[in-house]
Design a protein around this motif. Structure first.
Motif, short mmCIF file in Angstrom:
data_model
loop_
_atom_site.label_atom_id
_atom_site.label_comp_id
_atom_site.label_asym_id
_atom_site.label_seq_id
_atom_site.Cartn_x
_atom_site.Cartn_y
_atom_site.Cartn_z
N ASP A 174 27.65 0.72 27.07
CA ASP A 174 27.95 2.12 27.36
C ASP A 174 29.44 2.43 27.25
O ASP A 174 29.84 3.59 27.32
CB ASP A 174 27.46 2.50 28.77
CG ASP A 174 25.95 2.44 28.87
OD1 ASP A 174 25.28 2.58 27.82
OD2 ASP A 174 25.44 2.26 29.99
N SER B 108 24.28 -2.55 29.97
CA SER B 108 25.18 -1.47 30.38
C SER B 108 26.59 -1.67 29.83
O SER B 108 27.37 -0.73 29.77
CB SER B 108 25.23 -1.37 31.91
OG SER B 108 25.76 -2.55 32.47
N LYS C 127 30.62 5.37 20.79
CA LYS C 127 30.29 6.67 20.23
C LYS C 127 30.48 6.60 18.73
O LYS C 127 31.25 5.79 18.23
CB LYS C 127 31.13 7.78 20.84
CG LYS C 127 32.60 7.69 20.51
CD LYS C 127 33.36 8.86 21.08
CE LYS C 127 34.81 8.78 20.65
NZ LYS C 127 35.54 9.95 20.98
N GLN D 59 24.88 14.16 26.84
CA GLN D 59 24.91 13.05 25.86
C GLN D 59 23.84 13.26 24.80
O GLN D 59 22.72 13.70 25.10
CB GLN D 59 24.69 11.73 26.58
CG GLN D 59 24.65 10.52 25.69
CD GLN D 59 25.98 10.15 25.08
OE1 GLN D 59 26.46 10.84 24.19
NE2 GLN D 59 26.58 9.09 25.57
N THR E 103 31.07 8.34 24.91
CA THR E 103 30.92 7.14 25.72
C THR E 103 30.14 7.45 26.99
O THR E 103 30.27 8.52 27.56
CB THR E 103 32.32 6.60 26.07
OG1 THR E 103 32.99 6.29 24.85
CG2 THR E 103 32.26 5.37 26.93
N GLY E 104 29.34 6.51 27.45
CA GLY E 104 28.59 6.66 28.69
C GLY E 104 27.12 6.36 28.48
O GLY E 104 26.67 6.03 27.37
N TYR E 105 26.37 6.48 29.57
CA TYR E 105 24.95 6.17 29.55
C TYR E 105 24.22 7.13 28.62
O TYR E 105 24.55 8.31 28.51
CB TYR E 105 24.39 6.25 30.98
CG TYR E 105 23.02 5.68 31.14
CD1 TYR E 105 22.76 4.34 30.85
CD2 TYR E 105 21.97 6.48 31.56
CE1 TYR E 105 21.49 3.81 30.99
CE2 TYR E 105 20.69 5.95 31.72
CZ TYR E 105 20.46 4.62 31.43
OH TYR E 105 19.20 4.11 31.56
N TYR E 106 23.15 6.65 27.97
CA TYR E 106 22.48 7.44 26.94
C TYR E 106 21.83 8.70 27.48
O TYR E 106 21.66 9.69 26.76
CB TYR E 106 21.44 6.59 26.19
CG TYR E 106 20.11 6.47 26.89
CD1 TYR E 106 19.05 7.29 26.55
CD2 TYR E 106 19.92 5.54 27.91
CE1 TYR E 106 17.84 7.19 27.19
CE2 TYR E 106 18.71 5.44 28.55
CZ TYR E 106 17.67 6.26 28.19
OH TYR E 106 16.46 6.16 28.83
N SER E 107 21.46 8.72 28.76
CA SER E 107 20.79 9.91 29.31
C SER E 107 21.71 10.73 30.20
O SER E 107 21.24 11.58 30.95
CB SER E 107 19.53 9.49 30.08
OG SER E 107 19.89 8.67 31.18
N SER E 108 23.02 10.52 30.09
CA SER E 108 23.97 11.32 30.86
C SER E 108 23.88 12.77 30.42
O SER E 108 23.46 13.08 29.30
CB SER E 108 25.40 10.81 30.65
OG SER E 108 25.53 9.49 31.08
N ALA E 109 24.32 13.68 31.30
CA ALA E 109 24.27 15.11 30.98
C ALA E 109 25.11 15.39 29.74
O ALA E 109 26.26 14.97 29.65
CB ALA E 109 24.79 15.91 32.17
N CYS F 166 25.96 7.69 19.39
CA CYS F 166 25.96 8.64 20.50
C CYS F 166 27.16 9.56 20.36
O CYS F 166 28.16 9.22 19.73
CB CYS F 166 26.02 7.91 21.85
SG CYS F 166 24.50 7.02 22.25
#
Length: 196
Positions: free
Chosen positions: A76, A73, A87, A135, A127-133, A124
């Motif tokens: 991320d 994590s 990113k 993303q 920035t953030g989790y790969y399955s975030s809205a 990506c």
């Protein structure tokens, strides 16, 4: 009484012509030899500088692998001190010439003390989790095809290793640059896939 024939002196002009031809041949051979020496020297320099760039790729990979094994994590979010951006920088323009692309890079020294610069980008959109809205990440889905040995492709056939999960693999790009003479530089890239 015998008459003497005139001597025309043909041997002297032929000898001079041959001397000129040999002179030009010698100059050509000397230049060809110098060109071959310069080319082999340039190839050796290019190989050496490319190895330095590979050292940067290896260092970036070691950091990325250690971070993924310790705490996935952590990938991320940006980690600028380590040259990591969560990113991708972008796909337009001459990214390798753009100072913004290299702004967060890390400069290290290879074993010979030469500077090597590298930066790591997660492929990506932000920035953030790969399955975030919203993303969007470049990823490889797990392959479920069964091979002739009875194991699914992408899993291990070894009895003492773990089976890979069905989570996608996120793509990371490590870019290394070594400055060369007269403003030229060598840039090498490595694509790494790490399971999400």
């Amino acid at each position: 009484m015998e008459t003497l024939t005139k001597q025309r002196g043909v041997a002297l002009p032929i000898a001079l012509i041959m001397l000129v031809v040999m002179l030009f041949s010698g100059i050509y051979l000397m230049r060809a030899s110098n060109n071959a020496t310069l080319m082999s020297s340039n190839l050796a320099y290019e190989r050496d500088i490319s190895r330095r760039a590979d050292f940067g790729l290896s260092t970036g990979y070691d950091w990325l692998n250690a971070t993924a094994n310790a705490n996935k994590s952590a990938l991320d979010a940006d980690q600028l001190a380590n040259g990591y951006l969560s990113k991708y920088w972008g796909t337009t323009g001459n990214w390798y010439r753009d100072a913004d692309f290299w702004a967060n890079s890390v400069t290290i020294n290879d074993p010979a003390g030469n500077p090597v610069e590298y930066v790591i980008h997660r492929m990506c959109a932000f920035t953030g989790y790969y399955s975030s809205a919203g993303q969007q990440c470049v990823q490889t889905q797990a392959v479920t095809t069964v091979t002739a040995g009875g194991a699914a492709a992408g899993t291990s056939l070894s009895s003492d290793s773990e089976t890979y999960t069905s989570l996608p693999q996120i793509h990371y790009v490590i870019t290394a640059r070594v400055p060369g003479v007269k403003g030229a530089s060598v840039i090498n890239q490595l694509v790494v896939m790490i399971g999400a």
